[in-house]
Design an enzyme around this catalytic site. Structure first.
Site, PDB file in Angstrom:
ATOM      1  CG  ASP A  90      44.193  29.596  38.430  1.00  0.00           C
ATOM      2  OD1 ASP A  90      42.850  29.859  38.033  1.00  0.00           O
ATOM      3  OD2 ASP A  90      44.981  30.628  38.310  1.00  0.00           O
TER       4      ASP A  90
HETATM    5  C1  BGC Z   1      41.868  32.867  37.997  1.00  0.00           C
HETATM    6  C2  BGC Z   1      41.457  32.396  39.387  1.00  0.00           C
HETATM    7  C3  BGC Z   1      40.033  32.220  39.167  1.00  0.00           C
HETATM    8  C4  BGC Z   1      39.570  31.204  38.155  1.00  0.00           C
HETATM    9  C5  BGC Z   1      38.067  31.059  38.187  1.00  0.00           C
HETATM   10  C6  BGC Z   1      41.478  32.098  36.855  1.00  0.00           C
HETATM   11  O1  BGC Z   1      41.833  32.574  35.567  1.00  0.00           O
HETATM   12  O2  BGC Z   1      43.323  32.887  37.918  1.00  0.00           O
HETATM   13  O3  BGC Z   1      41.922  33.098  40.241  1.00  0.00           O
HETATM   14  O4  BGC Z   1      39.829  31.686  40.445  1.00  0.00           O
HETATM   15  O5  BGC Z   1      40.030  31.869  36.944  1.00  0.00           O
HETATM   16  O6  BGC Z   1      37.403  31.976  38.012  1.00  0.00           O
END
Ligand code: BGC
Length: 695
Positions: free
Chosen positions: A261
């Protein structure tokens, strides 16, 4: 896209090595052979560079905004191995102009897996038209508690149901050669503490409740998995070798790659690579130079590096060299066909929760004046403004939808309810009232430090106090009213539910939500959605949830399994939803063979108009020798029926889906007992027919 004969020389020695031919339509063997050759030819620097996102900050500096383009990662330029281009979801592709669908929770309420696959196809097409080939929007974390800020991004509280939807989205997206990322692996169901909270969970709960939906997506051959930010049993998910190496890559034989993530998903170079994390997103912080150094010092074995790079190259090559089913021109983005599907999804996902004395649908023949009350009625409110925010301006609000529907047949008066007395006076003066209340991105959503205004998670499980006062004030003076709720998960309504004749759960319903809502209110569309979660009467009936805790135990029971185990009546049960017509179930039959149980039942539309019903199949374990839920969802089907029409539906239930996970034997085991098979219109026992079967 790619058809390159690359004559490869080793940059350092200048000697001729080999010819790698990357072309369209390669077989798995050809891809494997090219990747193996590439692994022999790549320098350490190239390998490590393929293991992270590239240029993220440069691109952010250029755009000064997140999400307006796809972000690259992976790739080996010297060998012509293409990068991946990441974009996000799940309510559409987040890049500006894309079709904005209802949020996933709404789609879960449609119980329409084929429709979800179609949504996936459109997302796949639009991703390609935007130049993206990796969609990070298959969010399938389980809704353990309705306060979770990102509840709207997932499909509901039940693992079986979420798994069916996640797999459908993967199927749809990947049809267009876009890699689908399934996230957040695993046990990520609290927002505010997501970067640090440690989830304790016993093995049965992990295997039976929190992982099966991920496994289903892996079986669907999702290309990538995103690790979660939180810890599980003391280890960050991005480093968690039990989750990533042992279960995902080991037991489940996941062939794709795992990426972190964003921002805080990886905290340690060696733990990350040893734990099984292949790609650090969105840029190299702990991988990159630090990883190179660790390899040189012998702290990271070459084969771990090659395994990660091999997965990345193979996966990206598989998707970028497959023949495309069509071309992807930019005019596909947000085109009229896609908008039509967004409308169909919104129509099928709204849930009619209450409709006393057939108060709805309203008739334009009988109503001359209509008040539409509440600030949310006149707001473009499609959900969270975090990573799932689809930049779409063309959004039909409830007010616009209603005006478009009634045209000049009904006089529509809008009031924003800033002054409740004024709203009440207007309500008194009209034939009928639509009250739109609930939440916006300011009340629930993703927690992004320094950016989120609140905590991400919801503070209040009911409506805001003012909304409750408004409902009381309006319903006192006009009984012909409907409360339309906007939100991403359960909204408690014990305080005001009895005062109003009709309630519709409308969700964050996407760019066409206003039109769909109007069609339902005025009966052009017969509502058919059903709740993908339980709505409690009292928050005390929910599992423990505290966003400030550093550690929390996820129990075996939550949602309907918890209510049933404790014998507590919810406000509305899982799977509940009304229609303007009535359905009856009869002649249930159950047969079984070695692999599966087949359940047949006749469903009739015994009401006055055509409608769609969602039949649900549950299995009861009351004779189990161990502690098990009273029943679990194991199948469902949406079916369209005209008045007086009867259809027989048939649902197959794999016997392996009756098994429980025995942690002592580390195995799924099927008990040889009498099971109860239930089929009917909701999880409530009174709504279900039953038959017993011995296995
Ligand atoms: C979120 C993810 C997301 C990523 C990129 C993160 O903060 O938890 O779900 O895909 O950001 O946008």
């Amino acid at each position: 896209m790619i058809n390159i004969k690359a004559i490869i020389t080793n940059d350092f020695k200048g000697e001729f090595l080999e010819v790698l031919e990357i072309k369209k339509g390669m077989t798995e063997e050809e891809i494997n052979s090219i990747v193996n050759k590439a692994l022999r030819m790549m320098t350490l620097k190239e390998k490590v560079a393929a293991m992270s996102g590239n240029n993220f900050y440069l691109l952010m500096l250029k755009d000064l905004k997140f999400g307006v383009r796809a972000y690259p990662g992976g790739g080996v330029p010297r060998l012509n191995f293409p990068p991946f281009y990441f974009t996000d979801g799940p309510r559409g592709v987040i890049i500006p102009g894309s079709t904005c669908f209802p949020v996933s929770m709404a789609r879960g309420a449609s119980w329409d897996v084929l429709l979800e696959e179609k949504v996936g196809e459109i997302i796949g097409k639009e991703a390609r038209a935007h130049g993206a080939n990796l969609f990070g929007g298959v969010c399938i974390n389980l809704l353990r508690h309705p306060a979770w800020g990102r509840a709207q991004e997932t499909y509901g509280e039940d693992s079986f149901h979420i798994g069916e939807f996640g797999a459908a989205l993967v199927r749809g997206v990947q049809k267009h050669n876009v890699m689908a990322t399934v996230k957040h692996f695993a046990l990520n169901s609290i927002e505010f503490s997501r970067f640090k909270v440690n989830i304790q969970v016993n093995e049965r709960t992990l295997r039976e409740v929190y992982l099966p939906h991920f496994r289903k997506c892996v079986e669907e051959e999702c290309a990538t998995v995103m690790s979660a930010y939180n810890k599980v049993r003391g280890e960050y998910c991005g480093h968690n070798s039990y989750l990533l190496r042992d279960i995902l890559k080991g037991e489940w034989n996941f062939k794709g790659f795992i990426h972190s993530d964003w921002m805080y998903g990886l905290k340690d170079t060696i733990k990350g690579i040893r734990g099984g994390l292949d790609v650090e997103m969105p840029r190299a912080k702990y991988y990159g130079r630090k990883l190179r150094r660790a390899v040189k010092k012998g702290k990271v074995p070459q084969d771990l590096l090659d395994d990660a790079v091999g997965r990345i190259l193979r996966t990206v090559l598989k998707f970028t060299t497959k023949e495309d089913p069509q071309t992807y021109s930019p005019d596909l983005i947000g085109c009229s066909d896609h908008i039509l599907l967004a409308r169909e999804v919104a129509e099928k996902s709204m849930v009619l929760l209450k409709n006393q004395d057939d108060n709805l649908p309203f008739s334009t023949e009988e109503i001359n004046t209509l008040a539409v009350i509440g600030a949310l009625a006149n707001m473009k409110n499609t959900g969270d403004h975090g990573s799932s925010h689809v930049r779409q301006r063309n959004i039909a609000t409830p007010l616009e939808g209603i005006k478009d529907h009634v045209k000049n047949k009904v006089k529509v008066i809008y009031n924003n309810a800033i002054d409740i007395d004024v709203a009440q006076q207007i309500a008194q003066s009209v034939d009928a009232v639509v009250i739109v209340v609930g939440y916006t991105y300011k009340d629930e959503g993703e927690y992004i430090p320094r950016m989120s205004r609140g905590y991400g998670d919801r503070i209040n499980l009911g409506l805001k106090e003012r909304d409750g006062i408004l409902i009381d004030a309006v319903s006192k003076v006009n009984k012909k009213c409907v409360v339309v709720l906007v939100g991403g998960s359960a909204i408690l309504m014990e305080k005001w539910k009895e005062n109003v004749p009709s309630i519709i759960m409308a969700w964050y319903s996407g760019m066409e939500g206003g039109h769909a809502l109007a069609d339902i209110i005025f009966g052009k569309v017969n509502p058919s959605g059903k709740l993908p979660f339980t709505i409690p009467e009292d928050p005390a009936h929910l599992p423990y949830f505290n966003i400030k805790d550093d550690e929390i135990e996820y129990d075996y029971y939550h949602g309907y399994t918890l209510f049933e185990k404790k014998n507590v009546e919810p406000e509305f049960p899982f799977g509940f939803g009304l229609s303007y017509t009535k359905f009856s179930y009869k002649n249930m039959e159950v047969e079984s063979n070695k692999e599966k149980i087949t359940v047949k039942v006749e469903i009739s539309n015994v009401g006055p108009i055509a409608g769609e019903e969602i039949a649900q199949l549950y299995v009861g374990f009351e004779n189990s020798a161990i502690d098990r839920p009273l029943k679990l969802l194991r199948g469902f089907k949406r079916i369209a029926l005209n008045p007086n029409e009867t259809k027989t539906i048939s649902l197959d239930l794999a016997k392996k889906d009756l098994a429980w996970y025995n942690p002592n034997n580390k195995a799924w085991e099927l008990e040889s007992i009498e099971y109860t098979i239930y089929i009917g219109s909701s999880s409530k026992n009174e709504d279900l027919l039953t038959k017993k079967i011995n296995i």
